[in-house]
Design a protein around this motif. Structure first.
Motif, mmCIF file in Angstrom:
data_model
loop_
_atom_site.group_PDB
_atom_site.id
_atom_site.type_symbol
_atom_site.label_atom_id
_atom_site.label_comp_id
_atom_site.label_asym_id
_atom_site.label_seq_id
_atom_site.Cartn_x
_atom_site.Cartn_y
_atom_site.Cartn_z
ATOM 1 N N LEU A 234 31.788 75.018 23.229
ATOM 2 C CA LEU A 234 32.268 74.302 24.405
ATOM 3 C C LEU A 234 31.927 72.817 24.327
ATOM 4 N N VAL A 235 30.736 72.509 23.829
ATOM 5 C CA VAL A 235 30.314 71.108 23.707
ATOM 6 C C VAL A 235 31.192 70.375 22.695
ATOM 7 N N CYS A 236 31.478 71.014 21.571
ATOM 8 C CA CYS A 236 32.327 70.373 20.560
ATOM 9 C C CYS A 236 33.724 70.097 21.106
ATOM 10 N N CYS A 343 25.936 63.279 25.198
ATOM 11 C CA CYS A 343 25.157 63.934 26.252
ATOM 12 C C CYS A 343 26.053 64.435 27.374
ATOM 13 N N GLU A 344 27.087 63.672 27.692
ATOM 14 C CA GLU A 344 28.042 64.149 28.692
ATOM 15 C C GLU A 344 28.748 65.410 28.207
ATOM 16 N N ALA A 345 29.103 65.441 26.924
ATOM 17 C CA ALA A 345 29.732 66.634 26.361
ATOM 18 C C ALA A 345 28.802 67.831 26.457
ATOM 19 N N ASP A 346 27.512 67.617 26.237
ATOM 20 C CA ASP A 346 26.534 68.698 26.349
ATOM 21 C C ASP A 346 26.469 69.219 27.782
ATOM 22 N N LYS A 347 26.441 68.322 28.744
ATOM 23 C CA LYS A 347 26.298 68.728 30.141
ATOM 24 C C LYS A 347 27.557 69.404 30.669
ATOM 25 N N ARG A 348 28.721 68.934 30.230
ATOM 26 C CA ARG A 348 29.980 69.502 30.721
ATOM 27 C C ARG A 348 30.507 70.615 29.831
ATOM 28 N N ALA A 351 30.226 76.847 30.749
ATOM 29 C CA ALA A 351 31.239 77.619 31.463
ATOM 30 C C ALA A 351 31.246 77.269 32.947
ATOM 31 N N GLY A 352 32.392 76.790 33.442
ATOM 32 C CA GLY A 352 32.539 76.459 34.842
ATOM 33 C C GLY A 352 32.085 75.071 35.227
#
Length: 412
Positions: A234-236, A343-348, A351-352
């Motif tokens: 999901l992060v990728c 870091c934004e990619a990690d947080k978002r 799932a959901g």
């Protein structure tokens, strides 16, 4: 002699995608004739030439016969008697084995158009199994074409599994693995690359540090997807959405949580200090694949600092300064911006939580800019030299961070 457009240019036009580089196959010619016509030879392993006017690649029609292990273990025959159908038959997938004549007619002996319509990635023939790099190419094509509804044909998937089980991928050279990985990270859905490799067992061979994340649980209140491997997928994909084509951010997203595979079982599903634990496997992966310095440095920073960025509002001014300094952010503002996106990619990438705001990214860049606006000229004094000068500059930049935060909290 006949020259035909071939491969990706034909495939992408039929899919309605933007035109990219054009490759040509030349049937019935020789190296001597190509050179006499003004072409420039560039191929090392087989006869490829650059057109004297357009610079586009023209390759003589050829066949390949397996002679040794690995993706280079082939004997090439590029005699003028090699037919177009024979050349197309040595290609990897049916959708890449379509040629176009100068009058627009298509030559499609392996039903590539049918597979394009069915959205199926299917190997041309049994020779596919002779080149282990094609397993990675299949995964990379899925990273690009999965959003269009493509799937891997069952027989192709079975063949890939057999290649992995037979140890063929052990002969891949690091540079080629990295090349395919980077192209996947630039694509719209890097998760499909990981899923395709994992499905055939190849992920454990080429990226064992990433493969080890699957099945590792996380706390569901922070990670509704629970599985760390799914989280990385999901992060990728989120990184590809936030920073399209930026493979440095994409690689940082891929490896930011490698430390979670090293969490002791009795600590699960918590991952205390996984950021620090992850630095060593990130560096080991980079060493093995000979990852370029820019990718490696951002990846290490993202692995080590992503939790600090998430809790940026809780950090003291001097802690924010030191975080920026550790990232070399005052000399490299672009790195701070890339770190913010990773870091934004990690947080978002959970799932959901895909649409949740991430103000920490913008704030990190803003505080960096406020601190960097303070330069040595602003604190110059005859009595400030050496370490004392550096400490004075640090204190002035910390003060600037504090002032910027105060202004944000109380703009009046």
């Amino acid at each position: 002699m006949e020259t035909l457009l071939v491969g990706g240019a034909v495939r992408d036009r039929l899919l309605g995608l933007p035109a990219g580089d054009r490759d040509w196959v030349v049937v019935g010619s020789t190296p001597e004739a190509m050179l006499a016509a003004g072409f420039r030879a560039v191929g090392r392993d087989f006869p490829v030439f650059l057109h004297p006017d357009t610079g586009e690649e023209h390759a003589l029609a050829r066949t390949e016969r397996k002679s040794a292990r690995g993706h280079r273990g082939f004997v090439v025959d590029a005699a003028p008697t090699v037919t177009l159908e024979e050349d197309l038959g040595r290609r990897d997938f049916t959708i890449n084995a379509i040629a176009e004549r100068d009058d627009g007619r298509l030559v499609d002996p392996y039903d590539g158009q049918r597979d394009l319509e069915a959205r199926v990635l299917r190997h041309v023939g049994p020779a596919f199994a002779e080149d282990p790099l094609r397993v990675l190419r299949a995964a990379r094509f899925m990273a690009r074409f999965a959003p269009l509804g493509f799937t891997v044909a069952d027989e192709t998937r079975a063949l890939m599994r057999g290649m992995v089980a037979g140890g063929e991928l052990a002969d891949l050279v690091p540079e080629r693995v990295w090349q395919e990985l980077v192209r996947a990270l630039r694509s719209q859905r890097p998760s499909a690359f990981l899923q395709t490799l994992r499905d055939c067992g190849a992920l454990a061979v080429v990226l064992p540090e990433v493969d080890a994340l699957y099945g590792v649980p996380q706390r569901p209140e922070y990670h509704p997807e629970v599985d760390t491997g799914v989280h990385v997928e999901l992060v990728c994909d989120m990184a590809a959405k936030l920073a399209p084509g930026d493979d440095e951010v994409g690689f940082a997203a891929l490896v930011h949580d490698l430390g979670k595979a090293l969490t002791p079982a009795d600590e699960l599903p918590r991952h205390i200090q996984h950021e620090q634990r992850g630095v060593a496997p990130v560096r080991a992966l980079c060493e093995r694949l000979r990852v370029p310095a820019a990718h490696r440095e951002l990846a290490v920073v993202a692995c080590r600092e992503h939790l600090n960025v998430h809790r940026l509002a809780e950090l003291r001014d001097q802690t924010v300064h030191d975080l920026l300094a550790r990232c070399d952010g005052f000399r490299r503002p672009g790195r701070v911006r890339q770190l913010a996106v990773a870091c934004e990619a990690d947080k978002r990438g959970r799932a959901g939580l895909e649409d949740h705001p991430y103000p920490q990214g913008e704030e990190l860049v803003r505080l960096r800019d406020a601190a960097a606006a303070v330069t040595g000229a602003d604190i110059a004094h005859p009595d400030l030299k050496g370490p004392a000068f550096g400490e004075a500059l640090r204190k002035a930049r910390i003060a600037a961070i504090g002032a910027a935060r105060t202004l944000r909290r109380d703009p009046g």
